[in-house]
Design an enzyme around this catalytic site. Structure first.
Site, PDB file in Angstrom:
ATOM      1  N   ASP A   5      -3.189  -7.809   9.652  1.00  0.00           N
ATOM      2  CA  ASP A   5      -4.093  -6.749  10.601  1.00  0.00           C
ATOM      3  C   ASP A   5      -4.861  -7.542  11.625  1.00  0.00           C
ATOM      4  OD1 ASP A   5      -4.461  -4.934   8.329  1.00  0.00           O
ATOM      5  OD2 ASP A   5      -6.271  -6.026   7.774  1.00  0.00           O
ATOM      6  N   LYS A  58      -3.832   3.009  11.200  1.00  0.00           N
ATOM      7  CA  LYS A  58      -4.236   3.456   9.301  1.00  0.00           C
ATOM      8  C   LYS A  58      -5.096   4.747   9.827  1.00  0.00           C
ATOM      9  CE  LYS A  58      -5.833  -1.347   7.134  1.00  0.00           C
ATOM     10  NZ  LYS A  58      -4.739  -0.678   5.739  1.00  0.00           N
ATOM     11  N   GLY A 116     -10.418  -7.290   1.640  1.00  0.00           N
ATOM     12  CA  GLY A 116     -11.897  -7.887   1.991  1.00  0.00           C
ATOM     13  C   GLY A 116     -12.924  -8.655   1.495  1.00  0.00           C
ATOM     14  N   ARG A 131       1.044  -6.925 -11.281  1.00  0.00           N
ATOM     15  CA  ARG A 131       1.510  -7.104 -12.650  1.00  0.00           C
ATOM     16  C   ARG A 131       1.329  -5.670 -14.010  1.00  0.00           C
ATOM     17  NH1 ARG A 131       1.532 -12.093 -15.641  1.00  0.00           N
ATOM     18  NH2 ARG A 131       0.925 -13.991 -14.295  1.00  0.00           N
ATOM     19  N   GLY A 191      -6.738  -8.926  -0.646  1.00  0.00           N
ATOM     20  CA  GLY A 191      -7.481 -10.830  -1.256  1.00  0.00           C
ATOM     21  C   GLY A 191      -6.782 -11.418  -0.252  1.00  0.00           C
ATOM     22  N   SER A 221      -8.479  -9.598   6.319  1.00  0.00           N
ATOM     23  CA  SER A 221      -8.832 -10.677   6.891  1.00  0.00           C
ATOM     24  C   SER A 221      -9.455 -12.218   6.881  1.00  0.00           C
ATOM     25  CB  SER A 221     -10.416 -10.091   6.310  1.00  0.00           C
ATOM     26  OG  SER A 221     -10.905  -8.348   5.733  1.00  0.00           O
TER      27      SER A 221
END
Lengths: 230, 294
Positions: free
Chosen positions: B24, B81, B153, B165, B214, B236
């Site tokens: 990003d 996006k 984020g 998973r 994440g 992020s």
């Protein structure tokens, strides 16, 4: 399934490396498996031991350039080419092999006497598929998948043009032990280029085993000397 | 016959991005840092997800001039996006010539029922999913690339791991089923039977699957790669870390050498602080991005 190309000594099957730093390397490993040739992922210099040829896959050439530098693969890859072992670059892999990149970027492994232009057709919306006549592979034509593809703008005197688009632009070339395509045979179920490099690898291995040492060096580009084509 | 924007070229670009990191970026300068660090593509957006989360309000497609500025700066593919269901934002992004559109839950959805009909666009789309059913619905709508959503984020990899998973375990379950059990499996997944049958036979999604939401350290990237991701999106995690250029480069190295712990250790040394993370328990359900899209 057709028989795999064999070496003189059936006890030593040919293994072909696929540069696995980034990109569509799994597709090449699967294509090799499909023709009965063992493929080996190559990420570090030590992975080059025991392979008789190397495929450089599509991906992002800027990323692959940095990973080659970071893991000190440049020298070992140039030595590998100089030993006469065949190398086959598709799309970004062709850019990696090219002696010159149009627009002033430094070459990555200056090996093949060609000038390539990155993203020569435009952005993703200009990516396309088309059929190509490739005389050295015979019939039927090759189905070429071009994705943000490069084009070969200049070929040296020793470089054989293997395929052109209808408008004459060069999209596949061979120079001694080096093979390059701007398109992706591995995305189209096309196995003939992989069979060709497997055959070249078998011949190389046979020569190396027969003489007990490496021979038939391909000239190294860059600082090692530019004994260019006449 | 020459044909542009075929299914093979749409999903093929994602195949070329495999084993790589998509970052990003909110300015051309960040895009340059990302490219120099070895990113395979950049995602152009106005604010990274942690800032969107902090700002609240409605998050929309970015200013076209900012996206064009980034496209003019880097030679790698540029993604952008659009809001879920906002097919006009998608039309605008396509008109700008972006290489991929992310129909993204990180932005505020524009339609609570329908996603974009992605088959109608020459430009390829990537979409988020939390489970196999969502993935197959998006692919049926024309998505040429998937990513698990994680929880963008947060700097917290736990949702990314769970969702990846889930998707892969569901694929393995399909592979173990009898032909006559796949009809009910399709009903339960709320997914087209033909796609379910194809996945049961092939054991993998028909498009490339990355992980997002994440990832904030080299070990996070290697973790999801070892679990079976084909590449990673980092939002992020890079430009909210102490030393973005070094963090970006280290995550690229760890994504390539994901199964070599010595290399991951080496690239993880002295990176400075990663982004400050958020525990999932502290985010109310109504503020989670991953539940957007269905």
């Amino acid at each position: 399934m057709t028989a795999a190309p064999m070496t003189a000594d059936p006890g030593t099957p040919v293994r072909i490396g696929v540069l696995a730093l980034q990109g569509a390397f799994r597709e090449h490993l699967e294509t090799l498996a499909g023709i009965g040739v063992q493929g080996v992922p190559v990420r570090l210099p030590r992975d080059l031991a025991g392979i008789a040829g190397l495929i450089l896959p599509g991906g992002e050439s800027t990323t692959i350039r940095r990973l080659i530098a970071r893991w000190e693969l440049r020298g070992p890859l140039l030595d590998f080419a100089a030993s006469g072992a065949p190398m086959f670059g598709t799309c970004a892999g062709l850019i990696v092999l090219a002696r010159e990149i149009a627009g002033g970027e430094e070459p990555i492994l200056p090996l093949m006497d060609v000038t390539v232009r990155r993203n020569a057709f435009g952005r993703q919306l200009d990516s396309f598929e088309t059929d190509l006549a490739v005389p050295v592979l015979g019939d039927p034509p090759v189905h070429g998948v071009f994705i943000r593809a490069p084009v070969i703008e200049r070929v040296g005197a020793d470089v054989e043009v293997l395929a052109r688009l209808d408008d004459g632009r060069v999209v596949a070339v061979r120079e001694r032990n080096l093979l390059g395509t701007a398109f992706h045979p591995e995305l189209a179920g096309e196995t003939r280029f992989h069979r060709l490099i497997a055959t070249m690898a078998a011949e190389h291995q046979e020569r190396a085993e027969g003489s007990g040492h490496r021979q038939q060096p391909t000239r190294r580009g860059g600082a090692a000397g530019s004994s260019s084509a006449a | 016959m020459t044909e542009t924007s075929t299914w093979a070229t749409k999903k093929g670009l994602a195949q070329m991005l495999k084993g790589g990191v998509i970052m990003d970026v909110v300015t051309p300068e960040q895009a340059r840092i990302a490219e120099d660090a070895g990113a395979v593509a950049v995602m152009a957006l106005e604010r990274v997800p942690s800032d969107i989360r902090a700002a609240g309000g409605v998050a929309r497609m970015s200013d076209p001039s900012m996206i064009e500025g980034i496209m003019a700066t880097v030679s790698i593919p540029v993604m952008a996006k659009a809001r879920i269901g906002h097919f006009v934002e998608a039309q605008v992004l396509q008109a700008l010539g972006v290489d991929y559109i992310d129909e993204s839950e990180v932005l505020t959805p524009a339609d609570e029922v329908n996603h974009i009909d992605k088959h109608a666009f020459p430009v390829p789309f990537v979409c988020g999913c939390r489970n196999l059913g969502e993935a197959l619905r998006r692919i049926n709508e024309g998505a040429a690339m998937m990513r698990t959503k994680g929880e963008a984020g947060t700097g917290n990899v736990v949702e990314a791991v769970r969702q990846l998973r889930d998707v892969l375990a569901a694929i393995r379950r399909l592979q173990g089923m009898r032909e006559d059990e796949l009809f009910v499996a399709a009903k339960e997944l709320q997914a087209p039977y033909e796609l379910v049958r194809q996945i049961a036979a092939e054991g993998k999604l028909p498009v490339v699957n990355f992980v997002a939401g994440g990832i904030s350290t080299p070990s996070d990237a290697a973790l999801v790669m070892q679990l079976g991701a084909e590449g990673v999106f980092v939002g992020s995690g890079i430009f909210k870390s102490e030393d973005p250029a070094r963090m970006a480069n280290a995550i690229v190295q760890a994504t390539t050498h994901f199964d070599d712990a010595r290399i991951i250790a080496e690239v993880s040394k002295g990176l400075g602080a990663p982004m400050r993370g958020i525990a999932m328990e502290s985010i109310p359900e109504s503020e989670r991005f991953a539940v957007r899209g269905w």
